[in-house]
Scaffold this motif. Structure first.
Motif, mmCIF file in Angstrom:
data_model
loop_
_atom_site.group_PDB
_atom_site.id
_atom_site.type_symbol
_atom_site.label_atom_id
_atom_site.label_comp_id
_atom_site.label_asym_id
_atom_site.label_seq_id
_atom_site.Cartn_x
_atom_site.Cartn_y
_atom_site.Cartn_z
ATOM 1 N N HIS A 97 18.955 -22.802 -32.416
ATOM 2 C CA HIS A 97 20.238 -22.949 -33.109
ATOM 3 C C HIS A 97 20.391 -21.978 -34.269
ATOM 4 O O HIS A 97 21.431 -21.365 -34.458
ATOM 5 C CB HIS A 97 20.420 -24.392 -33.597
ATOM 6 N N THR A 98 19.346 -21.862 -35.070
ATOM 7 C CA THR A 98 19.385 -20.881 -36.147
ATOM 8 C C THR A 98 18.059 -20.142 -36.201
ATOM 9 O O THR A 98 17.011 -20.694 -35.858
ATOM 10 C CB THR A 98 19.597 -21.551 -37.525
ATOM 11 N N CYS A 99 18.137 -18.887 -36.596
ATOM 12 C CA CYS A 99 16.904 -18.127 -36.809
ATOM 13 C C CYS A 99 16.434 -18.439 -38.212
ATOM 14 O O CYS A 99 17.081 -18.079 -39.192
ATOM 15 C CB CYS A 99 17.173 -16.621 -36.659
ATOM 16 N N ASP A 100 15.313 -19.131 -38.283
ATOM 17 C CA ASP A 100 14.871 -19.679 -39.558
ATOM 18 C C ASP A 100 13.391 -19.356 -39.752
ATOM 19 O O ASP A 100 12.549 -19.747 -38.944
ATOM 20 C CB ASP A 100 15.101 -21.198 -39.519
ATOM 21 N N GLU A 101 13.121 -18.678 -40.847
ATOM 22 C CA GLU A 101 11.743 -18.292 -41.185
ATOM 23 C C GLU A 101 10.813 -19.520 -41.222
ATOM 24 O O GLU A 101 9.632 -19.421 -40.917
ATOM 25 C CB GLU A 101 11.768 -17.612 -42.550
ATOM 26 N N PRO A 133 10.406 -20.885 -36.964
ATOM 27 C CA PRO A 133 10.605 -19.696 -36.106
ATOM 28 C C PRO A 133 10.328 -19.966 -34.636
ATOM 29 O O PRO A 133 9.491 -20.798 -34.291
ATOM 30 C CB PRO A 133 9.580 -18.711 -36.659
ATOM 31 N N CYS A 134 11.044 -19.248 -33.779
ATOM 32 C CA CYS A 134 10.756 -19.291 -32.352
ATOM 33 C C CYS A 134 9.520 -18.419 -32.089
ATOM 34 O O CYS A 134 9.060 -17.700 -32.977
ATOM 35 C CB CYS A 134 11.950 -18.782 -31.555
ATOM 36 N N PRO A 135 9.003 -18.455 -30.881
ATOM 37 C CA PRO A 135 7.763 -17.714 -30.588
ATOM 38 C C PRO A 135 7.841 -16.198 -30.831
ATOM 39 O O PRO A 135 6.826 -15.579 -31.132
ATOM 40 C CB PRO A 135 7.520 -18.006 -29.101
ATOM 41 N N VAL A 185 12.755 -5.591 -34.705
ATOM 42 C CA VAL A 185 13.643 -4.839 -33.821
ATOM 43 C C VAL A 185 15.100 -5.041 -34.233
ATOM 44 O O VAL A 185 15.890 -4.100 -34.312
ATOM 45 C CB VAL A 185 13.460 -5.282 -32.359
ATOM 46 N N ARG A 186 15.421 -6.292 -34.517
ATOM 47 C CA ARG A 186 16.785 -6.640 -34.883
ATOM 48 C C ARG A 186 17.225 -5.929 -36.160
ATOM 49 O O ARG A 186 18.358 -5.447 -36.257
ATOM 50 C CB ARG A 186 16.842 -8.158 -35.077
ATOM 51 N N SER A 187 16.323 -5.830 -37.131
ATOM 52 C CA SER A 187 16.749 -5.198 -38.375
ATOM 53 C C SER A 187 16.805 -3.683 -38.206
ATOM 54 O O SER A 187 17.596 -3.007 -38.867
ATOM 55 C CB SER A 187 15.837 -5.609 -39.529
HETATM 56 S S1 FES Z 1 13.804 -17.958 -34.816
HETATM 57 FE FE1 FES Z 1 14.070 -15.946 -35.586
HETATM 58 S S2 FES Z 1 14.297 -14.861 -33.761
HETATM 59 FE FE2 FES Z 1 13.985 -16.842 -33.010
#
Ligand code: FES
Ligand code: FES
Lengths: 144, 144
Positions: free
Chosen positions: A98-102, A105-107, A115-117
């Motif tokens: 749902h959210t990218c959260d430090e 975090p997802c795997p 890469v995203r930044s």
């Molecule tokens: S939680 Fe940051 S990329 Fe998935």
DNA sequence: TATAAATAGGATAATTTTATCCGAAATAAA
DNA sequence: TTTATTTCGGATAAAATTATCCTATTTATA
């Protein structure tokens, strides 16, 4: 990576920039031909870009789409992507959490955010003038 | 960035890896619950991964999905992405030109290819074992 | 061999994205 | 003021992606 709408929006903006540098307005028809995109769909995207104040439209005879000459070098790719695809690509989780959260975090978070930044920096450091000049010099192409 | 199918495929593979390390087979039902995905759709993706020889399936009673323990550290994220989303993300043009060609580059080619290869390296240098260990240690999460 | 448990796979539906069509509104020029 | 030109915007359609459902097939065990 980007939606079709966003791809068309970027290419259309570059083509408008090229022509605006020469004081020419362009129509959806011309644009679609030059960037090899469906005309009516492209027109919709142009409307979005107008609403986002990235390009200007002039209605009626002798009208068309243009960009203020002085703005061309200030318009960043990131603004166009943001107007069309939103900020999911910068802020969203790569695996759809749902959210990218430090803190949760997802795997792939740690590696993905790099890469995203990188992508974000690239889009924020590229402006329409650079891209227009490359097309005009024959260094890059809008179609095929 | 990735399709939903691919996001589910990655998360499912990680969950299978975790369980296979403990010698447990898992069902689409369990998987969907743990990665918060639609069960039947996830089952379809698992079939794709089986066909791509990334995971194994065992039919019938006491069956389920598993990954050979010795393979877990050799399965790279890039294989999963490739099996589900294809290679467009690595080889395709960021602006949708028919082919990404150094001789006929789109306006963002030079900058885009850097980001793209960063992503490619990331996916090629990340294996299921690393990701499974992070989940098991509580360093990362598969849902929410 | 019968049964229960599990994946495989086809058919279909819902949703989102992409694309088309047409009339309304605006505008410059005759 | 009329006309031709052009963007705006709503309605609709087509295609792709995401999601569901149901039956067939496979397999271990009783
Ligand atoms: S939680 Fe940051 S990329 Fe998935
Ligand atoms: S030609 Fe567009 S990314 Fe290479």
């Amino acid at each position: 990576m980007f939606s079709k709408a966003c791809e068309y929006g970027i290419k259309a903006s570059i083509f408008i920039a090229i022509n605006s540098r020469d004081g020419r307005r362009v129509s959806p028809k011309e644009i679609a031909k030059e960037i090899d995109s469906p005309q009516a769909f492209t027109a919709k995207i142009l409307q979005d870009l107008v609403r986002a104040n990235i390009i200007n439209s002039v209605k009626g005879a002798y009208g068309g789409f243009e960009i203020d000459k002085k703005d061309i070098s200030n318009i960043k790719l990131s603004q166009i992507v943001n107007a069309i695809d939103g900020d999911k690509i910068y802020n969203g989780c790569g695996l759809g959490l749902h959210t990218c959260d430090e803190e949760h975090p997802c795997p792939v978070h740690d590696k993905f955010k790099i890469v995203r930044s990188e992508l974000k920096n690239m889009l924020e450091n590229t402006n329409l003038e650079q891209l227009a000049l490359d097309i005009q010099s024959g260094a890059s192409f809008l179609k095929m």
